[in-house]
Design a protein around this motif. Structure first.
Motif, PDB file in Angstrom:
ATOM      1  N   LEU A 183       0.852  -1.167  -0.016  1.00 15.08           N
ATOM      2  CA  LEU A 183       0.031  -0.034  -0.134  1.00 15.08           C
ATOM      3  C   LEU A 183       0.751   1.383   0.095  1.00 15.08           C
ATOM      4  O   LEU A 183       0.288   2.454  -0.168  1.00 15.08           O
ATOM      5  CB  LEU A 183      -0.860  -0.042   1.164  1.00 15.08           C
ATOM      6  CG  LEU A 183      -1.937  -1.189   1.436  1.00 15.08           C
ATOM      7  CD1 LEU A 183      -2.851  -0.835   2.556  1.00 15.08           C
ATOM      8  CD2 LEU A 183      -2.804  -1.179   0.102  1.00 15.08           C
ATOM      9  N   VAL A 230     -12.961   4.807   2.487  1.00 11.00           N
ATOM     10  CA  VAL A 230     -11.757   5.211   1.606  1.00 11.00           C
ATOM     11  C   VAL A 230     -10.535   4.530   1.612  1.00 11.00           C
ATOM     12  O   VAL A 230      -9.816   4.377   0.797  1.00 11.00           O
ATOM     13  CB  VAL A 230     -11.533   6.733   1.830  1.00 11.00           C
ATOM     14  CG1 VAL A 230     -10.399   7.197   0.942  1.00 11.00           C
ATOM     15  CG2 VAL A 230     -13.068   7.531   1.432  1.00 11.00           C
ATOM     16  N   ALA A 248      -7.885   1.381   1.919  1.00 11.40           N
ATOM     17  CA  ALA A 248      -7.707   0.135   1.045  1.00 11.40           C
ATOM     18  C   ALA A 248      -7.468  -0.944   2.233  1.00 11.40           C
ATOM     19  O   ALA A 248      -7.209  -0.429   3.422  1.00 11.40           O
ATOM     20  CB  ALA A 248      -6.342   0.216   0.248  1.00 11.40           C
ATOM     21  N   CYS A 254     -13.532  11.127  -2.188  1.00  8.92           N
ATOM     22  CA  CYS A 254     -12.620  10.148  -2.600  1.00  8.92           C
ATOM     23  C   CYS A 254     -13.294   8.962  -2.984  1.00  8.92           C
ATOM     24  O   CYS A 254     -14.403   8.339  -2.561  1.00  8.92           O
ATOM     25  CB  CYS A 254     -11.859   9.984  -1.339  1.00  8.92           C
ATOM     26  SG  CYS A 254     -10.614  11.286  -0.626  1.00  8.92           S
ATOM     27  N   GLU A 255     -12.648   8.126  -3.924  1.00  8.43           N
ATOM     28  CA  GLU A 255     -13.022   6.776  -4.365  1.00  8.43           C
ATOM     29  C   GLU A 255     -12.743   5.746  -3.203  1.00  8.43           C
ATOM     30  O   GLU A 255     -12.108   5.952  -2.411  1.00  8.43           O
ATOM     31  CB  GLU A 255     -12.221   6.382  -5.576  1.00  8.43           C
ATOM     32  CG  GLU A 255     -12.534   7.201  -6.795  1.00  8.43           C
ATOM     33  CD  GLU A 255     -11.850   6.805  -7.958  1.00  8.43           C
ATOM     34  OE1 GLU A 255     -11.163   5.702  -7.979  1.00  8.43           O
ATOM     35  OE2 GLU A 255     -11.862   7.303  -8.922  1.00  8.43           O
ATOM     36  N   SER A 256     -13.664   4.729  -3.259  1.00  9.03           N
ATOM     37  CA  SER A 256     -13.637   3.879  -2.120  1.00  9.03           C
ATOM     38  C   SER A 256     -12.250   2.989  -2.268  1.00  9.03           C
ATOM     39  O   SER A 256     -11.737   3.011  -3.554  1.00  9.03           O
ATOM     40  CB  SER A 256     -14.687   2.815  -2.356  1.00  9.03           C
ATOM     41  OG  SER A 256     -15.983   3.412  -1.928  1.00  9.03           O
ATOM     42  N   GLU A 257     -11.616   2.665  -1.380  1.00 14.72           N
ATOM     43  CA  GLU A 257     -10.601   1.785  -1.132  1.00 14.72           C
ATOM     44  C   GLU A 257      -9.254   2.514  -1.752  1.00 14.72           C
ATOM     45  O   GLU A 257      -8.641   1.751  -2.633  1.00 14.72           O
ATOM     46  CB  GLU A 257     -10.716   0.355  -1.513  1.00 14.72           C
ATOM     47  CG  GLU A 257     -11.720  -0.161  -0.731  1.00 14.72           C
ATOM     48  CD  GLU A 257     -11.932  -1.933  -0.946  1.00 14.72           C
ATOM     49  OE1 GLU A 257     -11.103  -2.582  -2.252  1.00 14.72           O
ATOM     50  OE2 GLU A 257     -12.742  -2.503  -0.246  1.00 14.72           O
ATOM     51  N   SER A 258      -9.022   3.831  -1.921  1.00 18.15           N
ATOM     52  CA  SER A 258      -8.044   4.444  -2.578  1.00 18.15           C
ATOM     53  C   SER A 258      -6.992   5.188  -2.005  1.00 18.15           C
ATOM     54  O   SER A 258      -6.036   5.640  -2.602  1.00 18.15           O
ATOM     55  CB  SER A 258      -8.949   5.399  -3.487  1.00 18.15           C
ATOM     56  OG  SER A 258      -9.447   6.389  -2.891  1.00 18.15           O
ATOM     57  N   VAL A 259      -6.919   4.999  -0.615  1.00 21.55           N
ATOM     58  CA  VAL A 259      -5.910   5.694   0.174  1.00 21.55           C
ATOM     59  C   VAL A 259      -5.291   4.778   1.315  1.00 21.55           C
ATOM     60  O   VAL A 259      -5.962   3.459   1.661  1.00 21.55           O
ATOM     61  CB  VAL A 259      -6.491   6.791   1.105  1.00 21.55           C
ATOM     62  CG1 VAL A 259      -5.654   7.374   1.943  1.00 21.55           C
ATOM     63  CG2 VAL A 259      -7.151   7.902   0.142  1.00 21.55           C
ATOM     64  N   MET A 302       0.355   4.113  -2.610  1.00 21.20           N
ATOM     65  CA  MET A 302      -0.960   4.765  -2.510  1.00 21.20           C
ATOM     66  C   MET A 302      -0.789   6.084  -1.856  1.00 21.20           C
ATOM     67  O   MET A 302      -0.174   6.307  -1.132  1.00 21.20           O
ATOM     68  CB  MET A 302      -2.148   4.075  -1.991  1.00 21.20           C
ATOM     69  CG  MET A 302      -2.295   2.497  -2.652  1.00 21.20           C
ATOM     70  SD  MET A 302      -3.473   1.613  -1.904  1.00 21.20           S
ATOM     71  CE  MET A 302      -4.822   2.558  -2.570  1.00 21.20           C
TER      72      MET A 302
END
Length: 470
Positions: free
Chosen positions: A287, A377, A379, A345-350, A290
């Motif tokens: 991760l 949000v 990941a 923010c997009e889901s699971e993007s951070v 990201m």
């Protein structure tokens, strides 16, 4: 009289509890003019009385140490240990009801292994009713009213708002009492709601809607009254200072406030140095390419540290001057509100979401919304990092917290631990930070000095760290 139309509720016990609490309120009113010695002689039996109990009423009649001794003897068959005695006395002082403390002992592991004379069905019923989606809120209000008698005894010095609520309770039992106009209106609202609940079935959807409407009306009237009072207290235009051209008065005040109390950037960076090793330990390797988001990034000290350790750091802040300051240091930041940014923010993007001394500025509703959006949000395996003042330090809780007028309320570590777990986070850790330097602590090797340092010189902040399940 309460209509007995629900076989799951012991209405006789509830009415007896109401009568007992009203008698305690009347006794407390008469005790307002008594001396401390007279009050102790009448209301607070000695600890020795705890060994001669024949009923729960005898146990409820005890106060302070005598009550705790009696509860331990009745339900555990022994005297309280010092830690238990201190803990329960502190809970009584903070307004915890005697019924809740008796239930904690009665249904504890040790209490469950003993043969007991008494059960506490009302406390269990209270917990069950409180979990119902709509009726639970109404019963929460009802049981809170029943607990006001215990609060009245512990606040004999008198708080004006508590006295108003006690007058409302007394009006429910005496139509002949004389109250001022505002109390009359509030009591009438409560009587109307009680009448509606008595003439309809308890499990009727129509009855619940009527009760909710009555309570909402009362809340709206209270809000309107508070707004009117706020308008009366606002300064006149002649008393309002004109800000300098080009300066937002709110941001300017808060910026100067932070610069005065927060300390230089080097000091902040030193305090933040405990976190990179923690991220290295807990953020999965997959991760680390990201983005990492810092909510309320301020002057950008943490953004610079994230960037130095290889993260794609991005900050958000409400003060445009802070955002400009970050941009001048080649740090990525934007001028927006934290909750609005997370929703975009997009889901699971951070990989990492951090917020240093932000959550104490939020209402409890907004704090819950922040956690809901954060776990969406992040990941899987991503990390949430929050730092806030530690109310376990009494100086922080009672004084330093209120230096900032935008603070809402202190957030105990136990509350945040539970709340993060409730919102779906796992591997929750509490890190207590920044104690008072040893040379400023109370000197001495005795137990009293150690305890005093624990209460007033302990960690002034804490961080709560939690992961989204992988």
């Amino acid at each position: 009289m309460l209509k007995r139309n629900n076989p799951n509720i012991d209405f006789d016990a509830l009415e007896a509890e109401i009568d007992r609490n009203l008698d305690l309120i009347e006794a407390a009113k008469h005790a307002d003019t008594a001396t401390a010695e007279e009050y102790d002689a009448v209301v607070a039996p000695s600890a020795a009385t705890a060994n001669n109990l024949s009923s729960l009423e005898d146990l409820y009649a005890l106060h302070g140490e005598a009550f705790v001794h009696g509860a331990y003897q009745e339900f555990l068959g022994r005297a309280p240990d010092p830690e238990g005695l201190s803990s329960y006395l502190a809970q009584l002082a903070l307004g915890t009801s005697k019924a809740d403390i008796l239930a904690a002992l009665r249904y504890s592991t040790d209490g469950a292994q003993r043969k007991q004379r008494f059960d506490l069905p009302r406390v269990r019923l209270k917990a069950q009713l409180s979990r119902l989606p709509i009726v639970g809120k109404l019963f929460d209000i009802f049981f809170a009213l029943l607990g006001l008698a215990a609060l009245k005894r512990s606040m004999l010095a008198g708080h004006h708002h508590v006295r108003e609520i006690e007058q409302e309770l007394w009006k429910l039992r005496s139509d002949n009492a004389t109250l001022h106009e505002r109390a009359d209106q509030q009591t009438q609202d409560l009587n109307d709601a009680e009448h509606e609940l008595n003439v309809q079935r308890v499990n009727s959807v129509a009855e619940i809607n009527v009760a909710i409407a009555a309570l909402e009306g009362r809340v709206q009237r209270e809000v309107a009254a508070l707004q009117a009072m706020q308008l009366r207290l606002q300064p006149s235009p002649a008393d309002t200072l004109t800000p300098e051209p080009g300066i937002d008065p709110d941001y300017d005040f808060y910026r100067r406030f932070e610069n005065h109390f927060r300390g230089p950037a080097s000091e902040i960076a030193e305090r933040l140095s405990v976190y990179p090793p923690l991220l290295a330990e807990r953020v999965p390797e997959a991760l680390r390419q990201m983005p990492a988001v810092d909510l309320g990034c301020g002057r950008g000290e943490w953004l610079a540290m994230l960037q130095h350790h290889g993260y794609k750091a991005h900050g958000v802040d409400l003060d445009p001057a802070n955002v400009d300051h970050c941009s001048e240091q080649s740090l990525s930041a934007e001028h927006t509100e934290a909750l609005a940014y997370l929703r975009s923010c997009e889901s699971e993007s951070v990989a990492v979401i951090s917020a240093f001394h932000v959550i104490e500025h939020l209402t409890f509703t907004d704090l819950n919304m922040l956690l809901v959006d954060a776990i969406r949000v992040l990941a899987p395996g991503g990390l949430l990092l929050l730092e806030t003042p530690n109310p376990e330090n009494l100086v922080t809780a009672a004084h330093q917290f209120y230096l900032d007028p935008s603070h809402q309320q202190p957030l105990p570590p136990e509350l945040m631990d539970f709340l993060l777990d409730y919102r779906g986070f796992r591997q929750v850790e509490i890190h207590r930070l920044h104690p008072v330097p040893e040379h400023e602590q109370v000197r001495g090797d005795d137990e009293a000095a150690a305890r005093l340092n624990e209460l007033v010189s302990g960690p002034r902040d804490y961080a709560v760290v939690a992961a989204k399940p992988a």
